[in-house]
Design an enzyme around this catalytic site. Structure first.
Site, short mmCIF file in Angstrom:
data_model
loop_
_atom_site.label_atom_id
_atom_site.label_comp_id
_atom_site.label_asym_id
_atom_site.label_seq_id
_atom_site.Cartn_x
_atom_site.Cartn_y
_atom_site.Cartn_z
N GLY A 169 47.70 48.09 37.92
CA GLY A 169 46.64 47.13 37.60
C GLY A 169 45.27 47.73 37.86
N HIS A 220 37.11 45.69 33.87
CA HIS A 220 36.61 46.21 35.14
C HIS A 220 36.15 47.66 34.97
CE1 HIS A 220 36.95 47.42 39.39
NE2 HIS A 220 36.85 46.14 39.68
N GLU A 253 33.25 42.17 37.68
CA GLU A 253 32.85 43.58 37.85
C GLU A 253 33.07 44.36 36.57
OE1 GLU A 253 35.49 44.38 41.30
OE2 GLU A 253 33.68 44.24 42.50
N CYS A 311 31.06 52.76 42.76
CA CYS A 311 32.34 53.39 42.38
C CYS A 311 32.40 53.69 40.88
CB CYS A 311 33.52 52.49 42.73
SG CYS A 311 33.84 52.38 44.49
N CYS A 315 35.31 49.65 48.93
CA CYS A 315 35.64 50.80 48.09
C CYS A 315 34.48 51.80 47.98
CB CYS A 315 36.05 50.34 46.70
SG CYS A 315 34.91 49.16 45.97
ZN ZN Z 1 33.24 50.24 44.87
#
Ligand code: ZN
Length: 659
Positions: free
Chosen positions: A195, A265, A317, A335, A408
């Site tokens: 996922g 995403h 996101e 990220c 993250c």
């Molecule tokens: Zn992140």
């Protein structure tokens, strides 16, 4: 460890990056950042991982201590990513204390691994009471559970640790896990895919280090399987996981060869596209090349912010529609910028075209390093292009935060920064590519000839770059020097952003006619010399290729004038209509309230106002600021975007109204 010897004719990228372990950065821009990451960020994140139970989760799952699993189901990855960053740091900066600390962590990680190789502390810590979102059994809710995502970061950390220390401790854990995953998933086995992508890149690294094609096949399988016969777990409306009810969110709405638009995403997408580039290179599949090229075109011509950031929406996101590039509410997860750097480096290695490096450089110098504060211990999750001092864009804060529940981004920064020197050079046979301009000393094997390459430069503040080439023996080879798109009048490939032809260049007012006349811009032209002799700037795919017999001490002088440029966005980008952004060299600038009487959003500049660049050694660790006048005659000061919000929360604007 058997060292992999690729079979004759094995396919791979035509170009290879020069590993970061061979490039010592010595400049005033990156060297302090790498040192701050080593001395501050990595220990800081490990401490946070301990304080928040992330380390204990392994000990609990491994039966080394009693307690309950704490936090989100993907928290293992924060420990893995920081081990990866710490390993990169160890590879070039021996540190017995850090080495021993990693050994202790790895004991806990190994303890948490189940006998058959399964490693996912959110389940193992208490299998009879599964955490929300992880499913009653292994992998049954993989579109949400992040089991394979956790595994992917484990593999990347394990390869980094093995390569840095020569120890197999974490690599053995990773291989045991990968062997389990490979025994469970596949065309004739259980069908599925992660996922949250990242395992594709991790498996490719395991393939590279072991030579075992099983890992490569599994990476390809996970990509090929997307959009096919896998039933996603759907959550009731109101559930925090209901956002995953949409296959587009996880790039599983269509088979990858039919995906022409970047959706869902953004971090998952960037990791997936990076994995696709790896598979394109390692299999030679034209279908993969076409698919990843098409997605790149969509992102770069319609969905990328001028800072290189991707992911327009906070909501989910995710990417927005084509040209949906809001400023205040831009998400641009740190990220996603890191994923974008991974992807664009791979696209360059695949195609050899500097247009990918233009995007990569733009991303790294702007929307990526903005993700960490100058002191190395506060982070942006979101990297907007505007702040109004009200909107809490950063997970409830208006400036950088020391930590997040879903953390993250900090670990991703911690692993990207020390690997950055690996982005500077690449080789192709006996040709050396100079991709980025960073004061550094590199040792490169070109064919059979070891070459030391030194760069002396104050980039990104100044565009003069001296490259000294020192082959061990006089030898014939090519040095391909990148001429950045920005130095050729093109911010990025395509027409999403263009330099404003009507605006003054280098602060000088010009008529529209002279600005359109290329010859009028000689003063701003890049020049190249070899041993003092001018070389014609014959640019092919963004490089000038210098083929000659090189001898010790030969010097290339590249001069990239850095006029202050104004950028306009395509008319389809509604939010940027009637606005300009300022750039100098590879850097995007912004206005911050702190430099402009507390206000940044109401500034207006006239089309003919001149700006000047000024180095301020005491400001923000030393930056070039741009100084000019607003349309109302008041002074304006602009600072590099990456450095904003290091002096408290306040207004900020990248796109400034043009009167
Ligand atoms: Zn992140």
């Amino acid at each position: 460890m058997a060292v992999r010897s690729p079979a004759a004719g094995a396919k791979d990228y035509s170009r290879k990056p020069v590993p970061f372990t061979r490039v010592k950065v010595t400049d005033a821009f990156w060297a302090p950042r790498i040192e701050t990451n080593r001395a501050v960020t990595i220990p800081f994140i490990f401490k946070k991982c301990e304080e928040t139970g992330r380390v204990d989760n392994f000990a609990i799952a491994g039966g080394l201590m009693k307690g309950k699993y704490k936090g989100e189901r993907y928290n293992d990855t924060d420990v893995y990513k920081t081990i990866e960053g710490a390993s990169y740091s160890l590879a070039v900066y021996p540190d017995a204390g850090l080495d021993a600390y990693l050994d202790e962590l790895i004991v806990k990680i190994a303890a948490a691994q189940e006998p058959d190789g399964y490693l996912f502390t959110a389940r193992t810590a208490d299998p009879t009471h599964p955490q929300p979102g992880i499913g009653a059994e292994r992998w049954v809710e993989e579109n949400v559970s992040h089991e394979l995502y956790n595994a992917g970061h484990l593999y990347e950390a394990a390869v980094a640790h093995f390569q840095a220390t020569g120890k197999r401790t974490l690599l053995d854990v990773a291989l045991k896990n990968a062997d389990l995953v490979a025994s469970v998933f596949g065309p004739d086995k259980r069908h599925g895919f992660p996922g949250h992508q990242v395992i594709e890149m991790g498996l490719v690294k395991l393939f590279r280090v072991t030579g075992n094609e099983k890992y490569l096949d599994l990476a390809k399988y996970f990509l090929d399987q997307r959009g096919h016969d896998v039933k996603l777990t759907f959550y009731p409306p109101g559930s925090r996981f209901a956002i995953y009810n949409d296959a587009e969110q996880i790039q599983a709405h269509k088979p990858i060869f039919e995906q022409a638009e970047a959706v869902g995403h953004a971090v998952r997408a960037a990791y997936m596209y990076s994995g696709m580039a790896d598979i394109a290179a390692l299999t030679g599949s034209e279908d993969y090349v076409r698919a990843v090229d098409r997605l790149w075109d969509n992102v770069v011509t319609k969905k990328m912010f001028i800072t290189g950031g991707i992911g327009a929406r906070h909501e989910r996101e995710s990417f927005g529609a084509d040209y949906e590039l809001p400023n205040l509410t831009a998400y641009n997860e740190t990220c996603a910028s890191i994923g974008g750097a991974f992807w664009n480096l791979r696209m360059f290695l695949l195609h050899g075209d500097a247009k990918y490096l233009d995007v990569m450089e733009r991303t790294i110098y702007n929307g990526l390093i903005s993700g960490v504060s100058l002191d190395g211990k506060a982070f942006f999750y979101a990297n907007p292009l505007e702040a109004d001092a009200t909107f809490e864009f950063n997970q409830g804060l208006k400036t950088r935060a020391p930590w997040f529940d879903t953390a993250c981004c900090p670990g991703n920064v911690a692993r990207f920064i020390p690997s950055f020197p690996g982005y500077i050079y690449a080789t192709e046979g006996d040709a050396l590519y100079v991709n980025l301009f960073v004061g550094s000393i590199a040792t490169v094997d070109l064919g059979t000839c070891p070459v030391t390459v030194r760069q002396e430069t104050r980039y990104p503040w100044e565009g003069k770059i001296k490259i000294i080439v020192e082959p061990e023996n006089e030898s014939e080879f090519a040095v391909a020097v990148r001429i950045p798109g920005w130095a050729l009048g093109r911010p990025i490939d395509g027409t999403l952003y263009q330099y404003d032809q009507e605006a003054g260049i280098a602060g000088a007012r010009r008529t529209a006619d002279t600005a359109r006349n290329e010859d009028a811009r000689d003063v701003d032209r890049a020049t190249l010399k070899v041993n003092g002799n001018s070389v014609a700037l014959a640019v092919d795919k963004g490089f000038v290729r210098l083929e000659r017999v090189w001898k010790k001490g030969d010097a290339i002088d590249l001069d990239l004038p850095m006029p202050i440029r104004r950028v306009v966005a395509a008319a389809a980008v509604k939010e940027d209509a009637g606005r300009v952004a300022f750039e100098r060299g590879p850097l995007v600038y912004c206005a911050e309230g702190v430099d402009n009487r507390g206000r940044a959003l109401d500034l207006e500049v006239a089309g003919d106002s001149s700006f000047a660049a000024e180095f301020r050694p005491g400001l923000l660790n030393g930056v070039v600021v741009l100084k000019g006048k607003a349309a109302d005659g008041r002074a304006i000061t602009l600072v590099p975007y990456y450095a904003w919000s290091n002096r408290g929360a306040g207004e900020m604007a990248v796109w400034i109204k043009k009167r």
